[in-house]
Design a protein around this motif. Structure first.
Motif, PDB file in Angstrom:
ATOM      1  N   GLU A  42      -1.705  -9.725  -2.777  1.00 27.84           N
ATOM      2  CA  GLU A  42      -2.809 -10.539  -2.260  1.00 27.84           C
ATOM      3  C   GLU A  42      -3.907  -9.651  -1.672  1.00 27.84           C
ATOM      4  O   GLU A  42      -5.093  -9.911  -1.847  1.00 27.84           O
ATOM      5  CB  GLU A  42      -2.297 -11.533  -1.225  1.00 27.84           C
ATOM      6  CG  GLU A  42      -1.468 -12.643  -1.834  1.00 27.84           C
ATOM      7  CD  GLU A  42      -0.872 -13.573  -0.798  1.00 27.84           C
ATOM      8  OE1 GLU A  42      -1.112 -13.384   0.414  1.00 27.84           O
ATOM      9  OE2 GLU A  42      -0.150 -14.501  -1.211  1.00 27.84           O
ATOM     10  N   ARG A  95      -4.609  -6.561  -2.608  1.00 26.45           N
ATOM     11  CA  ARG A  95      -5.312  -5.943  -3.736  1.00 26.45           C
ATOM     12  C   ARG A  95      -6.295  -6.910  -4.360  1.00 26.45           C
ATOM     13  O   ARG A  95      -7.411  -6.546  -4.719  1.00 26.45           O
ATOM     14  CB  ARG A  95      -4.317  -5.442  -4.774  1.00 26.45           C
ATOM     15  CG  ARG A  95      -3.609  -4.175  -4.381  1.00 26.45           C
ATOM     16  CD  ARG A  95      -2.824  -3.560  -5.544  1.00 26.45           C
ATOM     17  NE  ARG A  95      -1.734  -4.394  -5.985  1.00 26.45           N
ATOM     18  CZ  ARG A  95      -0.498  -4.403  -5.474  1.00 26.45           C
ATOM     19  NH1 ARG A  95      -0.213  -3.583  -4.475  1.00 26.45           N
ATOM     20  NH2 ARG A  95       0.441  -5.190  -5.953  1.00 26.45           N
ATOM     21  N   GLU A  96      -5.892  -8.194  -4.476  1.00 28.75           N
ATOM     22  CA  GLU A  96      -6.763  -9.205  -5.053  1.00 28.75           C
ATOM     23  C   GLU A  96      -8.002  -9.441  -4.191  1.00 28.75           C
ATOM     24  O   GLU A  96      -9.108  -9.566  -4.697  1.00 28.75           O
ATOM     25  CB  GLU A  96      -6.003 -10.510  -5.258  1.00 28.75           C
ATOM     26  CG  GLU A  96      -4.964 -10.429  -6.360  1.00 28.75           C
ATOM     27  CD  GLU A  96      -4.061 -11.654  -6.412  1.00 28.75           C
ATOM     28  OE1 GLU A  96      -4.257 -12.610  -5.619  1.00 28.75           O
ATOM     29  OE2 GLU A  96      -3.150 -11.665  -7.260  1.00 28.75           O
ATOM     30  N   VAL A  97      -7.791  -9.476  -2.884  1.00 33.10           N
ATOM     31  CA  VAL A  97      -8.923  -9.649  -1.959  1.00 33.10           C
ATOM     32  C   VAL A  97      -9.876  -8.475  -2.056  1.00 33.10           C
ATOM     33  O   VAL A  97     -11.097  -8.640  -2.136  1.00 33.10           O
ATOM     34  CB  VAL A  97      -8.430  -9.845  -0.504  1.00 33.10           C
ATOM     35  CG1 VAL A  97      -9.570  -9.747   0.482  1.00 33.10           C
ATOM     36  CG2 VAL A  97      -7.722 -11.193  -0.367  1.00 33.10           C
ATOM     37  N   ALA A 145     -10.226  -6.399  -4.567  1.00 36.90           N
ATOM     38  CA  ALA A 145     -10.872  -6.411  -5.881  1.00 36.90           C
ATOM     39  C   ALA A 145     -12.000  -7.431  -5.917  1.00 36.90           C
ATOM     40  O   ALA A 145     -13.069  -7.187  -6.481  1.00 36.90           O
ATOM     41  CB  ALA A 145      -9.849  -6.711  -6.977  1.00 36.90           C
ATOM     42  N   GLY A 146     -11.786  -8.577  -5.281  1.00 37.28           N
ATOM     43  CA  GLY A 146     -12.808  -9.633  -5.230  1.00 37.28           C
ATOM     44  C   GLY A 146     -14.006  -9.215  -4.388  1.00 37.28           C
ATOM     45  O   GLY A 146     -15.134  -9.650  -4.619  1.00 37.28           O
ATOM     46  N   ALA A 147     -13.772  -8.341  -3.409  1.00 39.09           N
ATOM     47  CA  ALA A 147     -14.855  -7.882  -2.533  1.00 39.09           C
ATOM     48  C   ALA A 147     -15.560  -6.674  -3.133  1.00 39.09           C
ATOM     49  O   ALA A 147     -16.524  -6.164  -2.568  1.00 39.09           O
ATOM     50  CB  ALA A 147     -14.306  -7.530  -1.160  1.00 39.09           C
ATOM     51  N   GLY A 148     -15.053  -6.185  -4.275  1.00 41.45           N
ATOM     52  CA  GLY A 148     -15.681  -5.048  -4.924  1.00 41.45           C
ATOM     53  C   GLY A 148     -15.375  -3.717  -4.280  1.00 41.45           C
ATOM     54  O   GLY A 148     -16.113  -2.760  -4.411  1.00 41.45           O
TER      55      GLY A 148
END
Length: 95
Positions: free
Chosen positions: A85, A87-89, A91-94
């Protein structure tokens, strides 16, 4: 975990016993925190404890030690999920 157990074998018994006590208290604190915040985790914990008690009630080991050992895979799964989770956050924040 395996490395921790092997390392304890190399220490004097009194030191190893103290460190196992600290580890048990830390694990219980983490379990309490997780159990009080997650219905799913609480359900898994109760089922695991029942399994331990019903399968081997006379193992001679302290119940909290057995419970902590049995919960290792569940804790690993939760840590893995939290890391995913995160890593996903990121990745979503760039990041």
């Amino acid at each position: 975990r395996k490395r921790w157990i092997e390392s304890l074998r190399d220490l004097p018994e009194s030191t190893a016993k103290s460190l196992r006590g600290i580890e048990e208290r830390m694990a219980l604190a983490v379990l309490w925190h997780l159990a009080s915040g997650s219905l799913m985790f609480t359900s898994v914990l109760v089922l695991q404890i029942l399994r331990i008690v019903l399968v081997n009630p006379h193992s001679g080991r302290r119940p909290e030690s057995v419970a902590i050992e049995a919960m290792g895979p569940s804790i690993d799964a939760l840590e893995s999920r939290a890391a995913q989770e995160e890593r996903e956050v990121l990745a979503g924040a760039g990041v």
